[in-house]
Scaffold this motif. Structure first.
Motif, PDB file in Angstrom:
ATOM      1  N   UNK A 189       0.837  -1.207   0.000  1.00 50.80           N
ATOM      2  CA  UNK A 189       0.000   0.000   0.000  1.00 50.80           C
ATOM      3  C   UNK A 189       0.873   1.259   0.000  1.00 50.80           C
ATOM      4  N   UNK A 190       1.941   1.268   0.794  1.00 51.74           N
ATOM      5  CA  UNK A 190       2.852   2.421   0.815  1.00 51.74           C
ATOM      6  C   UNK A 190       3.471   2.658  -0.561  1.00 51.74           C
ATOM      7  N   UNK A 191       3.812   1.581  -1.243  1.00 56.14           N
ATOM      8  CA  UNK A 191       4.379   1.711  -2.582  1.00 56.14           C
ATOM      9  C   UNK A 191       3.366   2.326  -3.537  1.00 56.14           C
ATOM     10  N   UNK A 192       2.114   1.892  -3.438  1.00 54.75           N
ATOM     11  CA  UNK A 192       1.076   2.427  -4.330  1.00 54.75           C
ATOM     12  C   UNK A 192       0.778   3.892  -4.036  1.00 54.75           C
ATOM     13  N   UNK A 193       0.941   4.307  -2.779  1.00 56.14           N
ATOM     14  CA  UNK A 193       0.645   5.696  -2.417  1.00 56.14           C
ATOM     15  C   UNK A 193       1.531   6.685  -3.181  1.00 56.14           C
ATOM     16  N   UNK A 194       2.740   6.263  -3.546  1.00 54.92           N
ATOM     17  CA  UNK A 194       3.647   7.167  -4.267  1.00 54.92           C
ATOM     18  C   UNK A 194       3.059   7.600  -5.610  1.00 54.92           C
ATOM     19  N   UNK A 195       2.251   6.732  -6.219  1.00 53.67           N
ATOM     20  CA  UNK A 195       1.596   7.088  -7.485  1.00 53.67           C
ATOM     21  C   UNK A 195       0.163   7.550  -7.256  1.00 53.67           C
ATOM     22  N   UNK A 196      -0.508   6.971  -6.263  1.00 56.44           N
ATOM     23  CA  UNK A 196      -1.935   7.239  -6.073  1.00 56.44           C
ATOM     24  C   UNK A 196      -2.210   8.618  -5.507  1.00 56.44           C
ATOM     25  N   UNK A 197      -1.364   9.106  -4.597  1.00 57.27           N
ATOM     26  CA  UNK A 197      -1.615  10.424  -3.999  1.00 57.27           C
ATOM     27  C   UNK A 197      -1.555  11.532  -5.050  1.00 57.27           C
ATOM     28  N   UNK A 198      -0.480  11.631  -5.846  1.00 56.95           N
ATOM     29  CA  UNK A 198      -0.486  12.674  -6.885  1.00 56.95           C
ATOM     30  C   UNK A 198      -1.600  12.469  -7.912  1.00 56.95           C
ATOM     31  N   UNK A 199      -1.912  11.199  -8.235  1.00 60.84           N
ATOM     32  CA  UNK A 199      -2.998  10.940  -9.191  1.00 60.84           C
ATOM     33  C   UNK A 199      -4.336  11.407  -8.619  1.00 60.84           C
TER      34      UNK A 199
END
Length: 476
Positions: A189-199
């Motif tokens: 989940x932390x790894x996905x947050x790097x792309x998901x938050x700016x998206x």
């Protein structure tokens, strides 16, 4: 004597892929034949290749049945959500949410609000289907009353729903992707947050801006008329929303999704009997047959005459046929052969990212389900990540992007069919407005080709770049 089996050749793979595409086009676009029959015809196409490369019918049937079995959980969820939609409409849950939404949401911020509400609901519940079938349907009603184009509203709803399906620790695809990639769930989940938050931020700004453009003219007459019609045909009250609150709390407590959703559907039947004047027998029958209302108001009838298990039967047949396609292609080695060709090209983090996303997308396109996509994305490319010493957190992030986020983009996948059916907007109509999904995919590709947020298990394997002074810096 049993013939020797082999992997399909490039020509045989192209024969299946091109044949699949041609069948879909002819059946759906040219002759307007049901997509279910198109998928069933594809079974025969794949079996012809299977026989040619050494498989007998029994072996291919076993693969077909395994593909269907692996996706049966999504079928059970569809049955549960169908029952939920019907009783929550009949019980006044959805009408009350629409009514209060029309009362408090300003048209100018509606698209942003729909995106935000569906984001919160999906993160709390971990299900895009459940979120779209409840909060999503309510947002469609509100958006239609405000005069927004329904494909645009569906784009905001589905974008929000897939934020949670991608990030929530309660989401089955999130847990499954972490498990298949052999990554800790929280690290995934932390790894996905790097792309998901700016998206998410970019998407929110876009929906906010477009909302001001459409909502600035804000003719509330249709909204007021809808509220009056809802009050006429339903008992509206804050206590109508209690079943939704209970279901969200139970899912947030990590209770199993299927029994919780069915319990929520049963609560809807109870509410229909207690508060909406339905007979006890009809309240129960709504679980299967769905809600039926003749208000004389076309908009109300179109929006609220839906739900029930029968509402999902066409969808279930379609998904079973699509899962069968995926099982056949897996059994005779087509997916593995495609992976072998892709891996030869994946010689850097950018190409590897694109390969993973494409591998996962193939699982949706040819397998018809998010479950298939996260398997193809993770299994086809996992060895390449290890060979290049790239941390598997990157694998899990790219698999989730290529698998989960592309599911509603494919008209015959479980996500694409459900969203189109539940929201009443065709996949190709809402496709251009899946802004979160597209932006997150683009960000993952940028990270891959720019070597950003790409972690290495061996620091020596990380690429280096030159500073202006000529000093080498690791990019990890």
């Amino acid at each position: 004597m049993e013939s020797e089996k082999r992997l399909p050749s490039l020509g045989e793979i192209l024969f299946v892929l091109i044949g699949f595409t041609v069948i879909m086009f002819l059946f759906i676009v040219r002759f307007e034949i049901s997509i279910q029959l198109a998928l069933l015809t594809t079974w025969a196409l794949i079996m012809l290749v299977g026989l040619k490369i050494g498989y007998n019918y029994k072996e291919m049937q076993d693969g077909l049945l395994k593909g269907i079995y692996d996706g049966l959980e999504s079928v059970l969820i569809l049955i549960s959500v169908g029952a939920l939609i019907g009783t929550w409409i009949a019980g006044g849950v959805v009408p009350s949410i629409i009514y209060y939404g029309l009362a408090v949401i300003n048209p100018s911020i509606f698209l942003f609000a729909a995106f935000l509400i569906c984001t919160v609901t999906s993160i709390a519940t971990g299900t895009s289907f459940g979120s779209a079938g409840t909060a999503g349907i309510a947002m469609m009603g509100i958006g239609a009353s405000f005069g927004f184009p329904l494909p645009l509203v569906a784009g905001a709803v589905i974008s929000g729903c897939y934020v949670g399906d991608k990030l929530s620790p309660l989401s089955d695809t999130t847990v499954m992707t972490a498990s298949l990639s052999k990554v800790d769930l929280i690290d995934h989940i932390k790894s996905m947050l790097t792309a998901s938050i700016p998206a998410w931020i970019i998407t929110a700004i876009l929906f906010l801006g477009v909302g001001f453009f459409y909502g600035g003219n804000g003719d509330m007459s249709s909204a007021v008329s809808t509220m009056a019609s809802l009050q006429e045909f339903f008992n509206i009250g804050w206590y109508m929303i209690i079943p939704a609150i209970i279901v969200i709390i139970l899912l947030a407590m990590k209770k199993p999704a299927i029994p919780v959703i069915l319990f929520g559907a049963l609560l809807g039947s109870v509410w229909a009997f207690l508060f909406q004047g339905q007979s006890a027998l009809n309240s129960v029958n709504i679980l299967y047959a769905g809600n039926a209302i003749e208000s004389g108001v076309p908009f109300i009838d179109n929006l609220l005459n839906r739900g029930g298990i029968v509402f999902m039967l066409d969808v279930i047949v379609l998904i079973i046929f699509a899962l069968g396609v995926g099982g056949l292609m897996e059994r005779i080695g087509i997916l593995r052969a495609i992976g072998n060709y892709l891996i030869k090209w994946a010689n850097n983090s950018g190409n590897l990212t694109l390969t993973t996303i494409l591998s996962a997308f193939f699982g949706n396109f040819f397998g018809g389900a998010a479950y298939v996509s996260v398997i193809t994305g993770s299994k086809i490319t996992a060895d390449s990540y290890d060979r290049m010493h790239i941390d598997r957190r990157v694998l899990s992030r790219n698999t989730e992007a290529g698998g989960t986020l592309t599911t509603p983009m494919v008209p015959w996948s479980d996500g694409g069919v459900f969203m189109a059916t539940a929201l009443g907007v065709s996949t190709l109509s809402y496709l251009p407005f899946l802004w979160f999904n597209f932006i997150a995919l683009i960000i993952c590709l940028i990270y891959g080709y720019r070597n950003m947020f790409i972690w290495y298990t061996d620091p020596e394997a990380a690429p280096v770049k030159q500073t202006r002074s000529g000093k080498k810096l690791s990019t990890s």
